[in-house]
Design an enzyme around this catalytic site. Sequence first.
Site, PDB file in Angstrom:
ATOM      1  N   ASN A 209       0.830  -1.200   0.000  1.00 53.47           N
ATOM      2  CA  ASN A 209       0.000   0.000   0.000  1.00 53.47           C
ATOM      3  C   ASN A 209       0.870   1.258   0.000  1.00 53.47           C
ATOM      4  O   ASN A 209       2.093   1.187  -0.092  1.00 53.47           O
ATOM      5  CB  ASN A 209      -0.972  -0.026   1.195  1.00 53.47           C
ATOM      6  CG  ASN A 209      -0.249   0.004   2.540  1.00 53.47           C
ATOM      7  OD1 ASN A 209       0.920   0.382   2.647  1.00 53.47           O
ATOM      8  ND2 ASN A 209      -0.954  -0.399   3.590  1.00 53.47           N
ATOM      9  N   GLN A 254      -8.186  -5.937 -15.026  1.00 51.70           N
ATOM     10  CA  GLN A 254      -7.314  -4.984 -14.344  1.00 51.70           C
ATOM     11  C   GLN A 254      -8.115  -4.013 -13.486  1.00 51.70           C
ATOM     12  O   GLN A 254      -7.669  -3.608 -12.410  1.00 51.70           O
ATOM     13  CB  GLN A 254      -6.476  -4.208 -15.357  1.00 51.70           C
ATOM     14  CG  GLN A 254      -5.444  -5.056 -16.049  1.00 51.70           C
ATOM     15  CD  GLN A 254      -4.565  -5.806 -15.058  1.00 51.70           C
ATOM     16  OE1 GLN A 254      -3.762  -5.221 -14.338  1.00 51.70           O
ATOM     17  NE2 GLN A 254      -4.717  -7.121 -15.006  1.00 51.70           N
ATOM     18  N   HIS A 257      -8.636  -4.811  -9.793  1.00 51.78           N
ATOM     19  CA  HIS A 257      -7.513  -4.765  -8.854  1.00 51.78           C
ATOM     20  C   HIS A 257      -7.690  -3.689  -7.791  1.00 51.78           C
ATOM     21  O   HIS A 257      -7.441  -3.903  -6.611  1.00 51.78           O
ATOM     22  CB  HIS A 257      -6.213  -4.466  -9.608  1.00 51.78           C
ATOM     23  CG  HIS A 257      -5.435  -5.692  -9.972  1.00 51.78           C
ATOM     24  ND1 HIS A 257      -4.924  -6.556  -9.047  1.00 51.78           N
ATOM     25  CD2 HIS A 257      -5.051  -6.176 -11.185  1.00 51.78           C
ATOM     26  CE1 HIS A 257      -4.277  -7.523  -9.660  1.00 51.78           C
ATOM     27  NE2 HIS A 257      -4.345  -7.318 -10.956  1.00 51.78           N
ATOM     28  N   GLU A 322       1.513  -0.421 -18.436  1.00 54.22           N
ATOM     29  CA  GLU A 322       2.054  -1.601 -17.758  1.00 54.22           C
ATOM     30  C   GLU A 322       1.785  -2.850 -18.604  1.00 54.22           C
ATOM     31  O   GLU A 322       2.700  -3.600 -18.936  1.00 54.22           O
ATOM     32  CB  GLU A 322       1.400  -1.719 -16.385  1.00 54.22           C
ATOM     33  CG  GLU A 322       1.851  -2.916 -15.570  1.00 54.22           C
ATOM     34  CD  GLU A 322       1.034  -3.078 -14.295  1.00 54.22           C
ATOM     35  OE1 GLU A 322       1.507  -3.783 -13.393  1.00 54.22           O
ATOM     36  OE2 GLU A 322      -0.082  -2.516 -14.208  1.00 54.22           O
ATOM     37  N   HIS A 323       0.514  -3.101 -18.931  1.00 55.98           N
ATOM     38  CA  HIS A 323       0.128  -4.225 -19.785  1.00 55.98           C
ATOM     39  C   HIS A 323      -0.442  -3.678 -21.083  1.00 55.98           C
ATOM     40  O   HIS A 323      -1.291  -2.782 -21.065  1.00 55.98           O
ATOM     41  CB  HIS A 323      -0.956  -5.087 -19.122  1.00 55.98           C
ATOM     42  CG  HIS A 323      -0.610  -5.560 -17.749  1.00 55.98           C
ATOM     43  ND1 HIS A 323      -1.021  -4.904 -16.605  1.00 55.98           N
ATOM     44  CD2 HIS A 323       0.112  -6.635 -17.333  1.00 55.98           C
ATOM     45  CE1 HIS A 323      -0.572  -5.563 -15.547  1.00 55.98           C
ATOM     46  NE2 HIS A 323       0.113  -6.601 -15.950  1.00 55.98           N
ATOM     47  N   ASP A 356      -0.041 -12.901 -16.091  1.00 53.67           N
ATOM     48  CA  ASP A 356      -0.080 -12.681 -14.640  1.00 53.67           C
ATOM     49  C   ASP A 356       0.279 -13.941 -13.860  1.00 53.67           C
ATOM     50  O   ASP A 356       0.902 -13.863 -12.797  1.00 53.67           O
ATOM     51  CB  ASP A 356      -1.485 -12.234 -14.226  1.00 53.67           C
ATOM     52  CG  ASP A 356      -1.559 -10.745 -13.935  1.00 53.67           C
ATOM     53  OD1 ASP A 356      -0.543 -10.056 -14.110  1.00 53.67           O
ATOM     54  OD2 ASP A 356      -2.635 -10.282 -13.534  1.00 53.67           O
ATOM     55  N   HIS A 415      45.976  12.321  -9.207  1.00 52.05           N
ATOM     56  CA  HIS A 415      45.708  11.276 -10.196  1.00 52.05           C
ATOM     57  C   HIS A 415      46.866  11.182 -11.185  1.00 52.05           C
ATOM     58  O   HIS A 415      47.344  10.092 -11.514  1.00 52.05           O
ATOM     59  CB  HIS A 415      44.416  11.588 -10.968  1.00 52.05           C
ATOM     60  CG  HIS A 415      43.161  11.284 -10.211  1.00 52.05           C
ATOM     61  ND1 HIS A 415      42.832  11.898  -9.049  1.00 52.05           N
ATOM     62  CD2 HIS A 415      42.144  10.412 -10.489  1.00 52.05           C
ATOM     63  CE1 HIS A 415      41.653  11.443  -8.616  1.00 52.05           C
ATOM     64  NE2 HIS A 415      41.224  10.524  -9.483  1.00 52.05           N
TER      65      HIS A 415
END
Length: 436
Positions: A209, A254, A257, A322-323, A356, A415
């Site tokens: 969350n 989706q 969800h 995302e998808h 998935d 250096h």
Amino acid sequence: MRLVSAQDFDLRREVEYGSAEQNEAVRTIVKAVKEEGNAALLRYTERFDSMKLDAAALRVTQEELKAAYALVEPSFVAAISAAAENIRHFHTKQKRNSWMDLQPDGSLLGQIIRPLKRVGVYVPGGKAAYPSSVLMNVIPAQVAGVSEIVMVTPPATGGKAGIDPYILVAAAEAGVHEIYRVGGAQAIAALAYGTETIEPVDKICGPGNIYVALAKREVYGAVDIDSIAGPSEIAVLADDSANPAYVAADLLSQAEHDEMASAILVTPSEMFAKACQAEVARQLAELPRKDIASASIEQYGAIILVNSIEEGIQVINRLAPEHFELIVKEPMGYLGLVENAGAIFLGPYSSEPVGDYYAGPNHIIPTNGTARFSSPVDVDDFIKKSSLIYYSKEALLENGATIIELARREGLEGHARAVEIRLRQEGKAGGNDGNE
């Protein structure tokens, strides 16, 4: 779902970084766990999860893992085992090897790849339990060679019965044996800094969350994290060859969800758009999680009308979803045009849940447009790389003056002298030593 044109649709989504109060609460929790260890961890577990534990009860026992098998169906055990096999097979192909390149002058250059030693996996316990996410986090780490994988999950993912047995079985099938019943920001802090019971990790993975997300951001730097994941997204580009019932079902897969999940259809066919709109309404009425899905569709759902498949792909590339499902005639012919998408599903039978749960690719995928520059979780997330340089005497004599030139142009005399002293010792001057 509302119908809009590509010009009228606002592609931007507000990134959620939490309120000032949420951020302050997370900082307080993280600081307390860092300083007090188990005492703070147990205090917050009682406060937020209504479960009073002692330190000895934090770790899930092997007896509990074995007992979980009696609480799930044998068909689930078989399914999770088959999915694990597919996921492992896919990720095995991502493994990298160390390499070395011997130069003609005797120098040796290369890259050494090693796995992280200890990784923490967070498994949430909010609106639903996700055993599949256990596999998606754990298996790539195992393939990479991570030797210690520890899982944390809230103590009541299964309600009053305690940790959800499906999560425990998934963990056991994946080979995780170090599990702690602790969740929230306090669990992230424990993984990052350690307590008397939980050893700190090198990297933290897994969704959660807003408090979990903010805690991961708070501890980043002390440990690595996978990402700050946002709400789930799906975008479908379909023409009139697609089945409206299939597309509607995938959009709702989706939307269910989270109320903030995004489900978008892009199509050049107004007739198909209206057919899909009607299907979404029909299927939504019968969906068990219709209250969540309805809120998602109302707030973040849309059907975008475009003039062509090519224009539709331009919209997809701007969304960087995302998808992404490409359900058109001959989808392979358009694949090369897709630049920004976390996971790409081609054709009418490559439904998003196939990825998935079962096919093998990881379902932990960049959200909120971050597919423009990031990738799904894979084996690379659990390795580290060391450059290897063995420079021969001949190579240093040949290139030393050039290295000195670059160092002095940057004003780093130390250096330059570190190389120059070697050239002088070996009988080859390196130029002005800075003392003239």
